[in-house]
Scaffold this active site. Structure first.
Site, PDB file in Angstrom:
ATOM      1  N   ASP A   1       0.860  -1.173   0.000  1.00 42.41           N
ATOM      2  CA  ASP A   1       0.000   0.000   0.000  1.00 42.41           C
ATOM      3  C   ASP A   1       0.903   1.232   0.000  1.00 42.41           C
ATOM      4  OD1 ASP A   1      -2.174   1.651  -0.030  1.00 42.41           O
ATOM      5  OD2 ASP A   1      -3.213   0.697   1.641  1.00 42.41           O
TER       6      ASP A   1
HETATM    7  C1  BGC Z   1      -5.127   3.115   0.262  1.00 44.96           C
HETATM    8  C2  BGC Z   1      -5.384   2.072  -0.796  1.00 44.96           C
HETATM    9  C3  BGC Z   1      -5.274   2.677  -2.168  1.00 44.96           C
HETATM   10  C4  BGC Z   1      -3.926   3.316  -2.309  1.00 44.96           C
HETATM   11  C5  BGC Z   1      -3.675   3.906  -3.682  1.00 44.96           C
HETATM   12  C6  BGC Z   1      -3.892   3.929  -0.013  1.00 44.96           C
HETATM   13  O1  BGC Z   1      -3.803   5.022   0.841  1.00 44.96           O
HETATM   14  O2  BGC Z   1      -5.036   2.490   1.513  1.00 44.96           O
HETATM   15  O3  BGC Z   1      -6.637   1.479  -0.600  1.00 44.96           O
HETATM   16  O4  BGC Z   1      -5.480   1.702  -3.150  1.00 44.96           O
HETATM   17  O5  BGC Z   1      -3.813   4.356  -1.349  1.00 44.96           O
HETATM   18  O6  BGC Z   1      -4.400   5.042  -3.920  1.00 44.96           O
END
Ligand code: BGC
Length: 759
Positions: free
Chosen positions: A308
């Protein structure tokens, strides 16, 4: 793998070391002495090679390997990097090509970046383009929690089919969806993004989404690679605060959090995303037990795992890595293949390899997995998209699907004196801070795709105006302010009307990532507005827009009717009006329990019994002194404009063989009312005597049926040993002999019961 890796692995696993590893892929079909099975030594069945999962396509794998052989170490490490701006991608492509870009939209810009990768880098490896297409690219569907309320996987699939086509045609080939974090936490803002509190429902919806996004072949020009997230147990976040610690037992991990991921991998999901939380002290990004042993070993996952956002870097703050090099070593050895945003793999990979802290095999495995997905996406053959086919507006067909999904996702929570459906001729006062809201009705994660940010959802007021002859409007108050100066006009409007539609709830920003709330009442002075409007003496229909369960006791006590609409998406107002005026008979059910009060959280239907189940007549039982037991609205609950009866369950056999046996359970469901409608027949199981305490009920089947007045239908479910078994604290799947209770009905409170014996 070096000794260092092995010791790091078991230390990080922290979950029983080799005993756990040895037992992972085991299914124990326990005989009569089932309890003994759980205490006997774990079997020695070896874990499947956690790096060598077999490719599904031999020819493609040969191409992957041929390419891998030509790559330098720098090129390999580059593939492991995911950046989030066009500028960063350009910089990387000019030096060491990165693997992908996310959060950049626009077919022309994506084609331009792709051209740099394909034409101007040594090996011409195409980029993968990711985006959070969570419930719509251009066309917004209901939030996932709403979709789960439909208890209809075709709703989730229809979103995924439309979203995939819109995204791929616009240059995006990888979506960070479906989110499948089972949770008991309504305070957690991200409950909006998932399917609620039940692992079975979440699995069904997640698989439908994967199917919709990827189809049979996601190299097709209208399909994308999906990403199952967040792996794993993110929904267990303590106190509902985002990113927070999670400490779960092995049985809870396997029975509760892992099932949707397991089902998605079985359905062929291309990628997974690691979660921000720790799991039993080990951050998910450094957790070789969950990533290598379970996911890549036991589940046989052969796609790639993306971190993530800065999840690898955050291993330092978690306190399991001293610096970026440590973080990269921990993430890569644990099995995170691609690093999002932070750059520790590319920065320290060479040095770590030289020192033997990561192995060539680990690097190659990660690169191989990423290339595998790029080949499966057809990017080597078709790196570009046809810019003239980019989707920038909501099509009529997509709108129609979003409208259907919106109304099928709504849950009728109360309908006193059958005030709903409304009559076209009624004088309707539309009141409330959400009555003329637009983008708030899309909910979290919307507006990222081309056109989505310039296509406002239909307002509730407009939806109602299209259906009723006499409509007035007063706002009453804002979503969050303390200003009550609009109450007088609202009361006047209410007094002059036959019926009030009061649109209340949360803004889009009040749920989703980093949007935890400690108080989940209606925000601001909305509760006071409801009281003021009710005082005008007319029936009040509350329509709720929210990304989480709210505490609704006083709303329940004062409103005449309550419709839970969640955030319905681009056709919100029309979908609400379809339900309010009876064009659609509401048939959704709650995918999550609604607490009576915040102090009661966590409250969920599939809890264990305790040694002292709540008893209002016995003080020394599990309950609060100052609150009734149980939720305000139970999991699986939802009303209809018609009525149904569901017969007692009939079993095809009183027995199920513990070795691969099965039986069927059937009920007759009859529409006993005057209008056509949908009922969701739900099957719950309970194992009253097992070697570890079992949930009082577990959903194991559901079917949404549409019946005309007077129509009767027999609904049949097949139950197998998969449904009666469970994981123990050594991650062994046990099927124990003994009685199983079966409950069938239209909510988790279903009373009709049958019993069979696993023999
Ligand atoms: C979130 C994810 C997301 C990623 C990309 C993160 O902050 O937890 O769910 O896919 O950002 O945008």
């Amino acid at each position: 793998m070096t000794d260092h890796h092995l010791s790091r692995r078991s230390a990080l696993a922290g979950l029983g070391g080799s005993a756990v590893l040895g037992a992972l892929s085991t299914t124990l079909l326990a005989g009569p002495d089932a309890a003994a099975a759980t205490t006997s030594p774990p079997t020695t069945t070896p874990v499947k090679d956690p790096m060598g999962s077999p490719p599904t396509n031999k020819k493609a794998e040969q191409r992957v390997n041929a390419l891998l052989r030509r790559m330098t170490l720098a090129e390999k490490l580059g593939q492991l990097q995911l950046v989030n701006t066009g500028d960063l991608a350009r910089a990387a492509l000019a030096a060491t090509p990165c693997g992908g870009v996310f959060s950049v939209v626009g077919a022309a810009e994506l084609n331009a970046l792709q051209k740099l990768a394909v034409k101007h880098t040594r090996l011409g490896i195409p980029l993968i383009f990711g985006l959070d297409v969570i419930h719509g690219y251009t066309t917004n569907f209901p939030i996932p929690l709403g979709q789960a309320s439909s208890f209809d996987p075709t709703v989730a699939e229809s979103d995924a089919v439309v979203s995939a086509a819109e995204a791929r045609r616009s240059g995006i080939n990888w979506t960070y969806s479906p989110m499948m974090d089972v949770t008991h936490e309504p305070r957690w803002g991200r409950i909006a993004e998932g399917d609620g509190e039940d692992p079975y429902l979440a699995s069904q919806m997640a698989v439908a989404k994967v199917r919709g996004y990827q189809g049979a072949d996601y190299s097709a020009p209208d399909k994308v690679a999906a990403c199952a997230k967040h792996y794993v147990a993110y929904g267990g976040t303590e106190g509902g605060r985002d990113y927070n610690t999670v400490d779960v037992s092995i049985q809870e991990l396997h029975n509760h959090y892992l099932p949707p991921f397991k089902a998605s991998v079985a359905a062929g999901v291309a990628t997974l995303m690691a979660s921000f939380n720790t799991v039993a002290g080990v951050p998910a990004h450094a957790n070789s037990y969950t990533l290598r042993d379970v996911l890549k070993g036991s589940f046989d996952f052969n796609g790639f795992v993306v971190s993530d956002y800065t999840g690898i870097q955050e291993l330092i703050m978690h306190g399991v890595a001293g610096d970026g090099a440590d973080a990269a070593a921990a993430g890569l050895t644990a099995g995170v293949d691609m690093e999002m945003v932070s750059t520790n793999y590319v920065d320290f990979g060479k040095q770590l390899l030289a020192k033997g802290r990561i192995s060539q095999r680990e690097v190659d495995d990660a690169v191989r997995r990423i290339l595998r997905i790029k080949f499966a996406l057809g990017l080597f053959e078709n790196p570009y998209v046809d810019e003239s086919r980019e989707v920038t507006t909501v099509s009529t067909a997509a709108r129609a699907k979003a409208r259907t999904a919106g109304s099928r996702s709504m849950v009728l929570l109360k309908n006193d004196k059958s005030v709903l459906p409304l009559k076209k001729t009624s004088k309707v006062a539309v009141i409330g801070p959400l009555a003329v809201a637009t983008y708030d009705l899309n909910g979290t994660w919307s507006g990222l795709g081309t056109g989505a940010g310039t296509t406002p959802p239909v307002t509730v007021l407009d939806g109602i105006k299209a259906n009723a002859t006499s409509v007035t409007y007063a706002k009453g108050c804002d979503i969050e302010s303390t200003d009550v100066s609009g109450f007088a006009a609202a009361e006047t409007a209410a007094a002059a009307a036959d019926v009030v539609v009061l649109a209340l709830g949360e803004s889009a920003a009040m749920s989703g990532e980093a949007s935890a709330r400690s108080d989940i009442d209606l925000p601001g002075v909305q509760q006071e507005l409801l009281a003021a409007v009710v005082a005008a003496g007319k029936p009040v229909v509350v329509v709720l827009f929210n990304g989480r369960p709210l505490t609704l006791q006083s709303t329940h006590d004062t409103a005449t009717a309550i419709l839970e609409a969640w955030a319905p998406g681009v056709e919100a107002g029309n979908a609400v009006a379809d339900v309010l005026f009876g064009k659609v008979n509401p048939g959704g059910k709650l995918p999550v329990s609604f607490p009576r009060a915040v102090g009661q959280i966590p409250i969920y239907y599939n809890h264990q019994n305790t040694g002292r189940p709540a008893d209002p007549n016995n003080k020394y039982t599990s309950k609060y002194l100052d609150l009734a037991s149980g939720p305000l609205y139970a999991f699986g609950f939802g009303l209809s404009y018609t009525s149904f009866t569901i017969s007692a369950p009939r079993l095809s056999s009183p027995k199920m063989n513990h070795r691969g046996g099965h039986l069927t359970v059937s009920v007759d469901v009859t529409n006993t009312g005057k209008v056509a409608g949908d009922e969701v027949v739900q099957v719950y199981l309970h194992d009253p005597v097992a070697s570890i305490a079992q949930p009082v009920r577990r959903l194991r089947g559901f079917q949404r049926v549409t019946l005309h007045p007077g129509q009767k239908k027999t609904v049949t479910f097949t139950l197998t040993t998969e449904d009666v078994g469970f994981y123990d604290n050594r991650a062994r799947f046990l099927v124990e002999t003994g009685l199983i209770d079966v409950y069938v009905g239209n909510s988790s409170d279903a009373a009709a019961k049958a019993t069979f014996t696993v023999v």
